[in-house]
Design a protein around this motif. Structure first.
Motif, PDB file in Angstrom:
ATOM      1  N   ARG A 178       0.989  -1.111   0.083  1.00  0.00           N
ATOM      2  CA  ARG A 178      -0.097   0.164   0.052  1.00  0.00           C
ATOM      3  C   ARG A 178       0.846   1.334   0.047  1.00  0.00           C
ATOM      4  O   ARG A 178       0.594   2.320  -0.780  1.00  0.00           O
ATOM      5  N   ILE A 179       1.876   1.155   0.555  1.00  0.00           N
ATOM      6  CA  ILE A 179       2.930   2.154   0.586  1.00  0.00           C
ATOM      7  C   ILE A 179       3.642   2.299  -0.710  1.00  0.00           C
ATOM      8  O   ILE A 179       3.817   3.346  -1.304  1.00  0.00           O
ATOM      9  N   GLN A 180       4.030   1.230  -1.217  1.00  0.00           N
ATOM     10  CA  GLN A 180       4.686   1.280  -2.469  1.00  0.00           C
ATOM     11  C   GLN A 180       3.787   1.965  -3.455  1.00  0.00           C
ATOM     12  O   GLN A 180       4.220   2.293  -4.751  1.00  0.00           O
ATOM     13  N   ASP A 181       2.408   1.621  -3.512  1.00  0.00           N
ATOM     14  CA  ASP A 181       1.157   2.265  -4.426  1.00  0.00           C
ATOM     15  C   ASP A 181       1.243   3.641  -4.267  1.00  0.00           C
ATOM     16  O   ASP A 181       1.421   4.259  -5.549  1.00  0.00           O
ATOM     17  N   VAL A 182       1.646   4.081  -3.208  1.00  0.00           N
ATOM     18  CA  VAL A 182       1.686   5.688  -3.136  1.00  0.00           C
ATOM     19  C   VAL A 182       2.934   6.018  -3.765  1.00  0.00           C
ATOM     20  O   VAL A 182       2.911   7.184  -4.513  1.00  0.00           O
ATOM     21  N   LEU A 183       4.145   5.432  -3.500  1.00  0.00           N
ATOM     22  CA  LEU A 183       5.512   5.987  -4.073  1.00  0.00           C
ATOM     23  C   LEU A 183       5.509   5.848  -5.684  1.00  0.00           C
ATOM     24  O   LEU A 183       5.903   6.639  -6.450  1.00  0.00           O
ATOM     25  N   SER A 184       4.838   4.858  -6.086  1.00  0.00           N
ATOM     26  CA  SER A 184       4.510   4.530  -7.397  1.00  0.00           C
ATOM     27  C   SER A 184       3.949   5.483  -8.164  1.00  0.00           C
ATOM     28  O   SER A 184       4.063   6.238  -9.301  1.00  0.00           O
ATOM     29  N   ALA A 188      -6.987  10.100  -6.095  1.00  0.00           N
ATOM     30  CA  ALA A 188      -6.085   9.040  -5.781  1.00  0.00           C
ATOM     31  C   ALA A 188      -6.260   8.416  -4.153  1.00  0.00           C
ATOM     32  O   ALA A 188      -6.150   7.418  -4.057  1.00  0.00           O
ATOM     33  N   PHE A 189      -6.551   9.590  -3.640  1.00  0.00           N
ATOM     34  CA  PHE A 189      -6.888   9.317  -2.017  1.00  0.00           C
ATOM     35  C   PHE A 189      -7.919   9.565  -1.443  1.00  0.00           C
ATOM     36  O   PHE A 189      -8.087   9.042  -0.320  1.00  0.00           O
ATOM     37  N   LYS A 190      -9.042   9.937  -2.008  1.00  0.00           N
ATOM     38  CA  LYS A 190     -10.302   9.897  -1.583  1.00  0.00           C
ATOM     39  C   LYS A 190     -11.232   8.739  -1.705  1.00  0.00           C
ATOM     40  O   LYS A 190     -12.420   8.795  -1.625  1.00  0.00           O
ATOM     41  N   GLU A 191     -10.726   7.868  -2.752  1.00  0.00           N
ATOM     42  CA  GLU A 191     -11.411   6.644  -3.254  1.00  0.00           C
ATOM     43  C   GLU A 191     -11.525   5.671  -1.372  1.00  0.00           C
ATOM     44  O   GLU A 191     -10.826   5.724  -0.548  1.00  0.00           O
ATOM     45  N   VAL A 211      -0.049  12.956   2.642  1.00  0.00           N
ATOM     46  CA  VAL A 211       0.442  12.630   1.331  1.00  0.00           C
ATOM     47  C   VAL A 211       2.055  12.793   1.408  1.00  0.00           C
ATOM     48  O   VAL A 211       2.667  12.514   0.781  1.00  0.00           O
ATOM     49  N   ILE A 212       2.277  14.359   1.842  1.00  0.00           N
ATOM     50  CA  ILE A 212       3.587  14.932   1.841  1.00  0.00           C
ATOM     51  C   ILE A 212       4.401  13.929   2.466  1.00  0.00           C
ATOM     52  O   ILE A 212       5.658  13.555   2.381  1.00  0.00           O
ATOM     53  N   LEU A 213       4.037  13.741   3.754  1.00  0.00           N
ATOM     54  CA  LEU A 213       4.705  12.862   4.742  1.00  0.00           C
ATOM     55  C   LEU A 213       5.024  11.522   4.239  1.00  0.00           C
ATOM     56  O   LEU A 213       6.200  10.808   4.297  1.00  0.00           O
ATOM     57  N   LEU A 214       4.045  10.832   3.573  1.00  0.00           N
ATOM     58  CA  LEU A 214       4.110   9.525   2.961  1.00  0.00           C
ATOM     59  C   LEU A 214       5.395   9.807   1.760  1.00  0.00           C
ATOM     60  O   LEU A 214       6.199   8.766   1.654  1.00  0.00           O
ATOM     61  N   CYS A 215       5.189  10.627   1.187  1.00  0.00           N
ATOM     62  CA  CYS A 215       6.362  10.863  -0.093  1.00  0.00           C
ATOM     63  C   CYS A 215       7.833  11.180   0.408  1.00  0.00           C
ATOM     64  O   CYS A 215       8.763  10.893  -0.344  1.00  0.00           O
ATOM     65  N   ILE A 216       7.962  11.585   1.766  1.00  0.00           N
ATOM     66  CA  ILE A 216       9.435  11.970   2.400  1.00  0.00           C
ATOM     67  C   ILE A 216       9.654  10.787   3.528  1.00  0.00           C
ATOM     68  O   ILE A 216      10.493  10.866   3.936  1.00  0.00           O
ATOM     69  N   GLY A 217       8.645   9.596   3.307  1.00  0.00           N
ATOM     70  CA  GLY A 217       9.293   8.445   4.246  1.00  0.00           C
ATOM     71  C   GLY A 217       8.681   8.924   5.531  1.00  0.00           C
ATOM     72  O   GLY A 217       9.381   8.114   6.671  1.00  0.00           O
ATOM     73  N   GLN A 218       7.808   9.595   5.756  1.00  0.00           N
ATOM     74  CA  GLN A 218       7.611  10.129   7.290  1.00  0.00           C
ATOM     75  C   GLN A 218       5.935   9.734   7.689  1.00  0.00           C
ATOM     76  O   GLN A 218       5.647  10.468   8.362  1.00  0.00           O
ATOM     77  N   GLY A 219       5.415   8.889   6.867  1.00  0.00           N
ATOM     78  CA  GLY A 219       3.941   8.846   6.942  1.00  0.00           C
ATOM     79  C   GLY A 219       3.459   8.726   8.489  1.00  0.00           C
ATOM     80  O   GLY A 219       2.191   9.139   8.973  1.00  0.00           O
TER      81      GLY A 219
END
Length: 313
Positions: A11-17, A49-52, A88-96
């Motif tokens: 699920r995290i990989q999906d965000v990074l992709s 992408a994120f409100k589904e 989403v910003i936190l997820l993108c910098i590895g700090q979700g």
């Protein structure tokens, strides 16, 4: 319960992709020359992408497990409605996982973005300079909305949601470009209007950029003249629409209505003279409307815009 971000989780990989995909990004305008050289993620793309259903819930489970311990999971709806971009910003910098701290501080809510200085309640991390990482990443999620009557001084990090730019002409003191503004960020039309005054192409405008040694003087003269021409907060009939202005560095810019039929001189060269009585009456009726606009300009107190032209839309 709160640990490091499990990037190996699907699920995290999906965000990074999603972050890496070329379909996620649009090219916007940054820097003092307003070049199309800064990428941003439109609000609608993020929300799609994120409100589904189940998306935020799945990410929280990936970060924190099932929440059966003493600390419950952060509320997914609360994040979705008030902290989506920070999350989403936190997820993108590895700090979700830091969203657990964010939701405890109103000062870190989505509506306060972009943070122009480190806000109260912003957390620290032993693994990175969290504020520096967040600040660097936030701008691509925070393109500047363009608003009717805007008069902005833009910082070096701000991205304008101008997704198309086409040079129209250049004079002694200024250069003009036709631009298209991304629909998520276009609030330039006057309240109650439907798209640009003169044409049906929504989100299409002109940016006039003053860039000579006297740029500020020319810019202020023309901006103030257009402001004085307004009636009840709207541009008067037969005057090219003025939507706002912005300054970035030493470049001074005004946003105008796009007159897609060119100048009166262009029109006279291109169109055959009226041949019937009806066409002749219509021509002179419209021409007198132009003179009304010229009289309005002449009567302004601040002085006329520099290099006035008759433009047709």
């Amino acid at each position: 319960m709160v640990g490091s971000q499990p990037d190996h989780d699907a699920r995290i990989q999906d965000v990074l992709s999603w972050k890496r995909s070329k379909h996620t990004w649009r090219l916007g305008s940054g820097g003092v020359d307003n070049k199309l050289d800064r990428k941003f993620i439109p609000k609608s793309t993020l929300e799609k992408a994120f409100k589904e259903p189940g998306k935020v819930e799945g990410l929280l489970e990936a970060l924190f497990g099932n929440g059966n311990g003493s600390d419950p999971l952060p509320d997914a709806d609360y994040i979705r409605n008030r902290y989506l971009r920070p999350f989403v910003i936190l997820l993108c910098i590895g700090q979700g996982h830091m969203i657990y701290h964010f939701v405890e501080h109103e000062s870190l809510q989505d509506r306060h973005l972009p943070f122009r200085a480190e806000p109260e309640g912003f957390p620290s991390s032993t693994t990175c300079d969290l504020w520096a990482s967040f600040n660097e990443k936030q701008w691509c999620f925070c393109a500047t909305a363009l608003e009717y009557n805007m008069s902005f001084h833009l910082g070096k990090d701000e991205i304008l949601p101008i997704i198309h730019k086409e040079r129209l002409g250049e004079g002694g003191s200024a250069v003009t470009h036709k631009i298209i503004v991304h629909e998520d960020y276009d609030s330039l039309d006057p309240p109650g209007s439907c798209g640009s005054v003169s044409n049906n192409d929504h989100h299409v405008f002109v940016v006039k950029t003053y860039r000579t040694a006297d740029a500020k003087t020319y810019y202020e003269t023309e901006r103030n003249a257009f402001k004085n021409l307004k009636k009840a907060g709207r541009p008067p009939p037969n005057i090219i629409g003025f939507y706002g202005s912005f300054v970035r560095g030493e470049n001074f810019n005004i946003i105008l209505e796009y007159a897609d039929l060119g100048s009166l001189e262009d029109f006279m060269r291109r169109v055959q003279p009226p041949s019937s009585i009806e066409d002749t009456i219509l021509f002179w009726d419209n021409f007198f409307n132009v003179t009304h606009g010229l009289v309005t300009i002449h009567n302004t107190k601040e002085g006329n815009p520099k290099e006035p032209q008759i433009l047709l839309g």
